[in-house]
Design an enzyme around this catalytic site. Structure first.
Site, PDB file in Angstrom:
ATOM      1  N   GLY A 146      40.268 -27.139  11.612  1.00  0.00           N
ATOM      2  CA  GLY A 146      41.173 -26.336  12.420  1.00  0.00           C
ATOM      3  C   GLY A 146      40.907 -26.600  13.895  1.00  0.00           C
ATOM      4  N   ILE A 148      38.622 -25.456  15.963  1.00  0.00           N
ATOM      5  CA  ILE A 148      37.224 -25.740  16.278  1.00  0.00           C
ATOM      6  C   ILE A 148      36.826 -27.118  15.753  1.00  0.00           C
ATOM      7  CG2 ILE A 148      34.834 -25.037  15.863  1.00  0.00           C
ATOM      8  CD1 ILE A 148      35.928 -22.133  15.673  1.00  0.00           C
ATOM      9  N   ARG A 227      31.176 -18.373   9.593  1.00  0.00           N
ATOM     10  CA  ARG A 227      30.733 -17.027   9.275  1.00  0.00           C
ATOM     11  C   ARG A 227      29.476 -17.146   8.419  1.00  0.00           C
ATOM     12  NH1 ARG A 227      33.528 -15.460  12.860  1.00  0.00           N
ATOM     13  NH2 ARG A 227      35.267 -13.985  12.753  1.00  0.00           N
ATOM     14  N   GLU A 257      24.962  -9.370  10.441  1.00  0.00           N
ATOM     15  CA  GLU A 257      24.657  -9.559  11.863  1.00  0.00           C
ATOM     16  C   GLU A 257      24.425  -8.202  12.501  1.00  0.00           C
ATOM     17  OE1 GLU A 257      27.706 -11.842  13.778  1.00  0.00           O
ATOM     18  OE2 GLU A 257      27.296 -13.627  12.593  1.00  0.00           O
ATOM     19  N   HIS A 276      25.271 -15.211  17.536  1.00  0.00           N
ATOM     20  CA  HIS A 276      26.739 -15.280  17.537  1.00  0.00           C
ATOM     21  C   HIS A 276      27.282 -15.345  18.964  1.00  0.00           C
ATOM     22  CE1 HIS A 276      30.440 -14.162  14.882  1.00  0.00           C
ATOM     23  NE2 HIS A 276      30.752 -15.053  15.810  1.00  0.00           N
TER      24      HIS A 276
END
Length: 315
Positions: A146, A148, A227, A257, A276
């Site tokens: 995608g 990224i 993720r 997280e 993150h």
């Protein structure tokens, strides 16, 4: 046409929204129950705040109320309950941080390949020749092509690396020099650096499990900017502990997280863990504002905003 926008974002961001030419009315959102804004807003701009992640949050009887549109500031919608997608239109901030996240991936690749800290000398006695690793000529594997993944591919190609990629849709890469694969085990067996950039869906949960990690090229570097749920963390630790397993992992995302205190990933010698931060959001939020304002313009013209979420795919 004007809009009433209920926004979970900060005051400066909301001020920028209010300066849109249609002069929208921007209202605050109750932090503990942001969904209640559906009773009075046309557009609800959400962020992955703790309220959305409470496991006991049931679909409110008023949802989606008078809402015409829900806009997720984050690219992923896995933080939100499934009923969020019952809104007439759901879009996301996909692509806003892709360049920043791709830069993080490349920085991680160089940090692993060159490891300048390890070869820094602090005395004459330490002055000796030490071979450094290379980036040019290595193979970068990208799982998820995608926004990224494409940004990573462009950078890796410019650095002289070979790029192999897997895209779930099976569409062509659209980037000259990228070899598109259709088999994930084949990709991880070839790549020296593996960048994970797929959305979190039921289909990608623990995609990197014991079986797949056993196929990873010995000594390879795994980089997760997707993720935490995409990687089975226990399986990753087992793989890193093998002499013929992956050589290192850079993780910007985990599950949960933050990780609880004393989690082994904090201290594992083959893990670089960051909290993150790859999106560099505090410096890049102006890009999100530009995207949201542009999408508002599209919406009031009767056009479809960008990056509409497909409820069936979950991204």
């Amino acid at each position: 046409m004007s809009l009433i926008i209920a926004s979970q974002l900060d005051a400066d961001f909301n001020k920028g929204l209010g300066q849109h030419p249609i002069a929208p009315v921007v209202i605050d959102v109750a932090e503990d129950e942001p969904w209640t804004a559906a009773a009075e807003a046309d557009l609800l701009l959400v962020r992955p705040s703790p309220a959305w992640r409470q496991p006991r949050v049931q679909r409110p009887s008023l949802w989606p109320g008078r809402l015409k549109w829900v806009y997720s500031a984050s690219a992923g919608i896995d933080f939100y309950p499934d009923w969020l997608l019952d809104a007439p239109l759901v879009t996301c901030g996909r692509g806003v941080a892709s360049d920043e996240i791709a830069d993080y991936v490349i920085a991680a690749i160089y940090a692993q390949a060159k490891n300048l800290e390890a070869v820094t000398v602090r005395s004459r006695a330490e002055w000796k020749q030490t071979p450094l690793g290379r980036v040019s000529g290595t193979t970068v594997g990208i799982v998820g092509l995608g926004a990224i993944g494409r940004a990573v591919a462009q950078r890796a190609l410019a650095l002289g690396a070979q790029v192999v990629a897997l895209r779930r849709s099976g569409a062509q890469a659209g980037i000259s020099g990228v070899e598109l694969l259709h088999d994930l085990p084949a990709l991880v067996a070839r790549a020296d650096h593996i960048a994970i950039a797929v959305p979190a869906t039921p289909q990608t949960r623990h995609l990197f499990n014991d079986a797949l990690l056993a196929r990873v090229k010995p000594g390879a570097h795994i980089i997760n900017v997707a993720r935490g749920s995409v990687v089975d963390q226990d399986a990753l630790i087992r793989a890193l502990d093998r002499t013929d397993g992956p050589g290192f992992a850079t993780l910007d995302v985990t599950e949960p997280e933050p990780l609880p205190d004393r989690h082994p990933l904090y201290v594992h010698p083959k893990v670089r863990l960051t909290p993150h931060i790859s999106s560099n959001y505090t410096l890049m939020r102006h890009r999100l504002l530009e995207k949201v304002r542009d999408d508002i313009s599209r919406f009031v013209r009767g056009e479809t905003p960008t990056d509409v979420i497909d409820p069936a795919r979950g991204y």
